[in-house]
Design an enzyme around this catalytic site. Structure first.
Site, PDB file in Angstrom:
ATOM      1  N   LYS A  59      41.119  64.951  40.799  1.00 29.33           N
ATOM      2  CA  LYS A  59      40.352  64.075  41.707  1.00 29.33           C
ATOM      3  C   LYS A  59      40.594  62.600  41.370  1.00 29.33           C
ATOM      4  O   LYS A  59      40.843  61.793  42.252  1.00 29.33           O
ATOM      5  CB  LYS A  59      38.839  64.374  41.593  1.00 29.33           C
ATOM      6  CG  LYS A  59      38.476  65.823  41.847  1.00 29.33           C
ATOM      7  CD  LYS A  59      36.991  66.065  41.702  1.00 29.33           C
ATOM      8  CE  LYS A  59      36.473  65.944  40.277  1.00 29.33           C
ATOM      9  NZ  LYS A  59      36.973  66.988  39.349  1.00 29.33           N
ATOM     10  N   ARG A 107      27.836  67.307  43.787  1.00 26.39           N
ATOM     11  CA  ARG A 107      28.220  68.409  42.897  1.00 26.39           C
ATOM     12  C   ARG A 107      27.217  69.537  42.905  1.00 26.39           C
ATOM     13  O   ARG A 107      27.403  70.537  42.192  1.00 26.39           O
ATOM     14  CB  ARG A 107      28.297  67.892  41.466  1.00 26.39           C
ATOM     15  CG  ARG A 107      29.686  67.677  41.002  1.00 26.39           C
ATOM     16  CD  ARG A 107      29.608  67.237  39.587  1.00 26.39           C
ATOM     17  NE  ARG A 107      30.491  66.132  39.454  1.00 26.39           N
ATOM     18  CZ  ARG A 107      31.454  66.056  38.558  1.00 26.39           C
ATOM     19  NH1 ARG A 107      31.612  66.980  37.673  1.00 26.39           N
ATOM     20  NH2 ARG A 107      32.246  65.032  38.532  1.00 26.39           N
TER      21      ARG A 107
HETATM   22  P1  AP5 Z   1      42.226  63.955  36.521  1.00 29.27           P
HETATM   23  O1  AP5 Z   1      42.803  63.305  37.731  1.00 29.27           O
HETATM   24  O2  AP5 Z   1      41.629  63.082  35.470  1.00 29.27           O
HETATM   25  O3  AP5 Z   1      41.210  65.126  36.972  1.00 29.27           O
HETATM   26  P2  AP5 Z   1      39.732  65.063  37.538  1.00 29.27           P
HETATM   27  O4  AP5 Z   1      39.615  66.093  38.593  1.00 29.27           O
HETATM   28  O5  AP5 Z   1      39.381  63.642  37.903  1.00 29.27           O
HETATM   29  O6  AP5 Z   1      38.991  65.551  36.238  1.00 29.27           O
HETATM   30  P3  AP5 Z   1      37.644  65.096  35.547  1.00 29.27           P
HETATM   31  O7  AP5 Z   1      37.619  65.812  34.218  1.00 29.27           O
HETATM   32  O8  AP5 Z   1      37.525  63.604  35.480  1.00 29.27           O
HETATM   33  O9  AP5 Z   1      36.602  65.699  36.475  1.00 29.27           O
HETATM   34  P4  AP5 Z   1      35.181  66.034  36.132  1.00 29.27           P
HETATM   35  O10 AP5 Z   1      34.673  66.405  37.452  1.00 29.27           O
HETATM   36  O11 AP5 Z   1      34.967  67.025  35.058  1.00 29.27           O
HETATM   37  O12 AP5 Z   1      34.669  64.717  35.411  1.00 29.27           O
HETATM   38  P5  AP5 Z   1      33.861  63.464  35.935  1.00 29.27           P
HETATM   39  O13 AP5 Z   1      34.418  62.302  35.256  1.00 29.27           O
HETATM   40  O14 AP5 Z   1      33.733  63.454  37.393  1.00 29.27           O
HETATM   41  O15 AP5 Z   1      43.380  64.857  35.873  1.00 29.27           O
HETATM   42  C1  AP5 Z   1      43.175  65.583  34.692  1.00 29.27           C
HETATM   43  C2  AP5 Z   1      44.482  65.618  33.875  1.00 29.27           C
HETATM   44  O16 AP5 Z   1      45.457  66.329  34.610  1.00 29.27           O
HETATM   45  C3  AP5 Z   1      45.087  64.240  33.584  1.00 29.27           C
HETATM   46  O17 AP5 Z   1      45.655  64.231  32.313  1.00 29.27           O
HETATM   47  C4  AP5 Z   1      46.162  64.061  34.673  1.00 29.27           C
HETATM   48  O18 AP5 Z   1      47.224  63.239  34.235  1.00 29.27           O
HETATM   49  C5  AP5 Z   1      46.580  65.501  34.908  1.00 29.27           C
HETATM   50  N1  AP5 Z   1      46.949  65.751  36.310  1.00 29.27           N
HETATM   51  C6  AP5 Z   1      46.293  65.311  37.426  1.00 29.27           C
HETATM   52  N2  AP5 Z   1      46.896  65.759  38.524  1.00 29.27           N
HETATM   53  C7  AP5 Z   1      47.945  66.524  38.103  1.00 29.27           C
HETATM   54  C8  AP5 Z   1      48.944  67.274  38.790  1.00 29.27           C
HETATM   55  N3  AP5 Z   1      48.982  67.360  40.123  1.00 29.27           N
HETATM   56  N4  AP5 Z   1      49.841  67.946  38.051  1.00 29.27           N
HETATM   57  C9  AP5 Z   1      49.811  67.895  36.670  1.00 29.27           C
HETATM   58  N5  AP5 Z   1      48.896  67.194  35.977  1.00 29.27           N
HETATM   59  C10 AP5 Z   1      47.969  66.511  36.682  1.00 29.27           C
HETATM   60  O19 AP5 Z   1      32.413  63.828  35.338  1.00 29.27           O
HETATM   61  C11 AP5 Z   1      32.186  63.824  33.956  1.00 29.27           C
HETATM   62  C12 AP5 Z   1      30.733  64.209  33.697  1.00 29.27           C
HETATM   63  O20 AP5 Z   1      29.860  63.249  34.327  1.00 29.27           O
HETATM   64  C13 AP5 Z   1      30.287  65.569  34.271  1.00 29.27           C
HETATM   65  O21 AP5 Z   1      30.591  66.638  33.384  1.00 29.27           O
HETATM   66  C14 AP5 Z   1      28.773  65.350  34.400  1.00 29.27           C
HETATM   67  O22 AP5 Z   1      28.143  65.434  33.164  1.00 29.27           O
HETATM   68  C15 AP5 Z   1      28.696  63.885  34.855  1.00 29.27           C
HETATM   69  N6  AP5 Z   1      28.714  63.782  36.325  1.00 29.27           N
HETATM   70  C16 AP5 Z   1      29.675  63.192  37.088  1.00 29.27           C
HETATM   71  N7  AP5 Z   1      29.356  63.292  38.396  1.00 29.27           N
HETATM   72  C17 AP5 Z   1      28.164  63.948  38.453  1.00 29.27           C
HETATM   73  C18 AP5 Z   1      27.349  64.393  39.526  1.00 29.27           C
HETATM   74  N8  AP5 Z   1      27.684  64.163  40.816  1.00 29.27           N
HETATM   75  N9  AP5 Z   1      26.205  65.044  39.219  1.00 29.27           N
HETATM   76  C19 AP5 Z   1      25.842  65.268  37.928  1.00 29.27           C
HETATM   77  N10 AP5 Z   1      26.600  64.905  36.870  1.00 29.27           N
HETATM   78  C20 AP5 Z   1      27.761  64.253  37.131  1.00 29.27           C
END
Ligand code: AP5
Length: 213
Positions: A13, A87
């Site tokens: 994402k 989410r």
């Molecule tokens: P990346 O693009 O970073 O993936 P992502 O989907 O953004 O992953 P996140 O871990 O950031 O998502 P998340 O939903 O767990 O975390 P968030 O920060 O939103 O890619 C990941 C890796 O893969 C990278 O190394 C990249 O280079 C690689 N990659 C990407 N695309 C690729 C491809 N096509 N091929 C190969 N490699 C690739 O949330 C964190 C925390 O915040 C949550 O756990 C929760 O505690 C809190 N939080 C956030 N939003 C909410 C909400 N709405 N409600 C409640 N809590 C929330």
């Protein structure tokens, strides 16, 4: 064009959002990034969010919804991406009210589908820049010099919630709370699916096709 980009942790994402911002001028609203900034700045929100994020659990709906309500002010006329929100079902329903209040709409909800084994490999190998937040991967996208950001030369580290045991909880939390939103958006006639297992450039190409369809 306003979109929700959703999918499991590590689905890409953030990667796709960054490309939409850089290449198509979208505004990215990532609740995860906002929480991480708040933690870095030691704000009240950060302190509250940290205890949940460190365990791989969701920050409570009430806090998250209030945050998005505030962030969506003044966005009229700009194309934005909701990255990581909603989410949960309560968040999805609250978003309907927030959008109505601000005279905004979500045009498309795009789901990034990636098999679980790839998610684990992506999350455990991810590294992020402490300075500018640039995202790397030890295998697929390493920084030129290990531990140093290509863009701003700050330190590149592992996110605290990318530890193996936290990844397991995050994936479970996703299955229980976020996966059901696929049906919700399908019911709204706004649901689109992307093969997120392809390389990032190919995913982006397909994403652009969805945006223009
Ligand atoms: P990346 O693009 O970073 O993936 P992502 O989907 O953004 O992953 P996140 O871990 O950031 O998502 P998340 O939903 O767990 O975390 P968030 O920060 O939103 O890619 C990941 C890796 O893969 C990278 O190394 C990249 O280079 C690689 N990659 C990407 N695309 C690729 C491809 N096509 N091929 C190969 N490699 C690739 O949330 C964190 C925390 O915040 C949550 O756990 C929760 O505690 C809190 N939080 C956030 N939003 C909410 C909400 N709405 N409600 C409640 N809590 C929330």
């Amino acid at each position: 064009m306003n979109i929700v980009l959703f999918g499991a942790p590590g689905a890409g994402k953030g990667t796709q959002s960054t490309m939409l911002v850089e290449k198509l001028g979208f505004v990215q609203i990532s609740t995860g990034d906002i929480f991480r900034r708040a933690i870095k700045n030691k704000t009240d929100l950060g302190l509250k969010a940290k205890e949940f994020m460190d365990q791989g659990k969701l920050v409570p709906d009430e806090l998250t919804i209030q945050l998005v309500d505030e962030v969506l002010v003044g966005l009229k006329g700009q194309s934005f991406i909701l990255d990581g929100f909603p989410r949960t079902m309560p968040q999805a329903l609250a978003l309907e009210d927030i959008l109505k209040k601000r005279d905004l709409v979500i045009n498309k909800a795009i789901f990034l589908e990636v098999p679980k084994d790839q998610l684990v490999a992506r999350l455990s190998g991810r590294r992020v820049c402490k300075g500018c937040g640039a995202v790397y991967h030890i295998d697929s996208k390493p920084s030129k010099s290990e531990g140093v950001c290509d863009l701003c030369s700050s330190e590149v580290v592992q996110r605290s919630d990318d530890q193996a045991e936290v990844i397991i909880t995050r994936l479970k939390t996703y299955e229980e709370n976020t996966s059901p939103l696929r049906e919700y958006f399908r019911g709204k006639g706004k649901y689109f699916e992307l093969d997120g297992a392809l390389n990032a450039d190919q995913v982006f190409k397909n994403l652009k096709q969805i945006l223009s369809s």
